[in-house]
Design a protein around this motif. Structure first.
Motif, mmCIF file in Angstrom:
data_model
loop_
_atom_site.group_PDB
_atom_site.id
_atom_site.type_symbol
_atom_site.label_atom_id
_atom_site.label_comp_id
_atom_site.label_asym_id
_atom_site.label_seq_id
_atom_site.Cartn_x
_atom_site.Cartn_y
_atom_site.Cartn_z
ATOM 1 N N ILE A 128 0.817 -1.219 0.000
ATOM 2 C CA ILE A 128 0.000 0.000 0.000
ATOM 3 C C ILE A 128 0.856 1.276 0.000
ATOM 4 O O ILE A 128 0.390 2.326 -0.403
ATOM 5 C CB ILE A 128 -1.023 0.047 1.160
ATOM 6 N N SER A 129 2.108 1.166 0.454
ATOM 7 C CA SER A 129 3.040 2.301 0.456
ATOM 8 C C SER A 129 4.396 1.828 -0.046
ATOM 9 O O SER A 129 5.289 1.530 0.753
ATOM 10 C CB SER A 129 3.193 2.882 1.864
ATOM 11 N N PRO A 130 4.563 1.711 -1.370
ATOM 12 C CA PRO A 130 5.801 1.136 -1.924
ATOM 13 C C PRO A 130 6.988 2.101 -1.873
ATOM 14 O O PRO A 130 7.578 2.447 -2.891
ATOM 15 C CB PRO A 130 5.409 0.760 -3.346
ATOM 16 N N SER A 131 7.352 2.518 -0.663
ATOM 17 C CA SER A 131 8.487 3.408 -0.468
ATOM 18 C C SER A 131 9.192 3.020 0.820
ATOM 19 O O SER A 131 8.558 2.964 1.887
ATOM 20 C CB SER A 131 8.004 4.859 -0.371
ATOM 21 N N VAL A 132 10.481 2.752 0.727
ATOM 22 C CA VAL A 132 11.256 2.391 1.913
ATOM 23 C C VAL A 132 11.240 3.542 2.919
ATOM 24 O O VAL A 132 11.112 3.322 4.125
ATOM 25 C CB VAL A 132 12.708 1.996 1.523
ATOM 26 N N ILE A 133 11.331 4.774 2.430
ATOM 27 C CA ILE A 133 11.330 5.944 3.317
ATOM 28 C C ILE A 133 10.014 6.024 4.099
ATOM 29 O O ILE A 133 10.012 6.227 5.314
ATOM 30 C CB ILE A 133 11.556 7.258 2.519
ATOM 31 N N VAL A 134 8.901 5.838 3.408
ATOM 32 C CA VAL A 134 7.591 5.879 4.064
ATOM 33 C C VAL A 134 7.472 4.728 5.066
ATOM 34 O O VAL A 134 7.013 4.914 6.197
ATOM 35 C CB VAL A 134 6.444 5.836 3.021
ATOM 36 N N CYS A 135 7.921 3.537 4.676
ATOM 37 C CA CYS A 135 7.854 2.376 5.570
ATOM 38 C C CYS A 135 8.747 2.571 6.801
ATOM 39 O O CYS A 135 8.396 2.132 7.891
ATOM 40 C CB CYS A 135 8.216 1.089 4.825
ATOM 41 N N MET A 136 9.891 3.246 6.633
ATOM 42 C CA MET A 136 10.752 3.557 7.786
ATOM 43 C C MET A 136 9.997 4.459 8.755
ATOM 44 O O MET A 136 10.056 4.266 9.967
ATOM 45 C CB MET A 136 12.036 4.269 7.337
ATOM 46 N N ASP A 137 9.289 5.440 8.204
ATOM 47 C CA ASP A 137 8.505 6.345 9.038
ATOM 48 C C ASP A 137 7.435 5.563 9.796
ATOM 49 O O ASP A 137 7.236 5.768 10.992
ATOM 50 C CB ASP A 137 7.881 7.442 8.169
ATOM 51 N N TYR A 138 6.740 4.651 9.112
ATOM 52 C CA TYR A 138 5.738 3.805 9.764
ATOM 53 C C TYR A 138 6.382 3.009 10.891
ATOM 54 O O TYR A 138 5.825 2.887 11.975
ATOM 55 C CB TYR A 138 5.113 2.805 8.781
ATOM 56 N N PHE A 139 7.562 2.444 10.613
ATOM 57 C CA PHE A 139 8.249 1.608 11.598
ATOM 58 C C PHE A 139 8.555 2.417 12.857
ATOM 59 O O PHE A 139 8.305 1.956 13.973
ATOM 60 C CB PHE A 139 9.543 1.019 11.010
ATOM 61 N N ILE A 140 9.087 3.613 12.676
ATOM 62 C CA ILE A 140 9.451 4.454 13.823
ATOM 63 C C ILE A 140 8.203 4.829 14.629
ATOM 64 O O ILE A 140 8.196 4.741 15.862
ATOM 65 C CB ILE A 140 10.223 5.708 13.340
ATOM 66 N N GLN A 141 7.139 5.195 13.921
ATOM 67 C CA GLN A 141 5.883 5.522 14.613
ATOM 68 C C GLN A 141 5.330 4.309 15.357
ATOM 69 O O GLN A 141 4.860 4.425 16.493
ATOM 70 C CB GLN A 141 4.830 6.003 13.609
ATOM 71 N N LEU A 142 5.398 3.154 14.705
ATOM 72 C CA LEU A 142 4.868 1.928 15.288
ATOM 73 C C LEU A 142 5.657 1.512 16.527
ATOM 74 O O LEU A 142 5.076 1.212 17.567
ATOM 75 C CB LEU A 142 4.884 0.807 14.243
ATOM 76 N N ALA A 143 6.983 1.523 16.432
ATOM 77 C CA ALA A 143 7.824 1.129 17.573
ATOM 78 C C ALA A 143 7.573 2.062 18.757
ATOM 79 O O ALA A 143 7.413 1.602 19.894
ATOM 80 C CB ALA A 143 9.295 1.140 17.173
#
Length: 127
Positions: A83-98
């Motif tokens: 749904i978000s094919p961007s490593v940068i966006v996924c990194m942001d999700y990861f940081i928010q999630l953690a």
């Protein structure tokens, strides 16, 4: 007369866009999360920006995949990346999630100091 205690489902619901996941709040899962989330964040910070951008991108995906799977289970990274094919966006999700999971754990009483108190209590009972 019996004493009845409602059992609790130990999980934190997580939503990323329309995707629904849950973080398992078992002792083992919390321990693994706390160990792996720190490792994953450090690896993401230390990813070498090399001449080979494809290689760096693949490394980032692998690290993120490991991190998301620790928190949200198998195949979670693939669903999120779809749904978000961007490593940068996924990194942001990861940081928010953690950060969000850590905050929820503290709100639920699972602070690191609480774990230390539990260890001290158990050790004192062994004496």
């Amino acid at each position: 007369m019996a004493i009845k205690i409602q059992t609790q489902k130990p999980e934190i619901p997580v939503e990323i866009g329309d995707l629904k996941f849950s973080f398992d709040v078992s002792d083992e899962s919390i321990k693994k999360f706390r160990e792996e989330a720190i490792k994953v964040q450090k690896e993401l910070e230390n990813l070498a920006i090399s001449d080979n951008e494809d290689k760096a991108l693949e490394q980032a995906k692998e690290v993120l995949k490991r991190g998301f799977e620790v928190m949200l289970g198998k195949d979670s990274f693939e669903k999120i990346y779809e749904i978000s094919p961007s490593v940068i966006v996924c990194m942001d999700y990861f940081i928010q999630l953690a950060g969000g999971i850590e905050e929820e754990l503290r709100n639920m009483g699972f602070s690191k100091s609480q774990q230390e108190l539990a260890k001290k209590y158990i050790q004192s009972k062994k004496k």
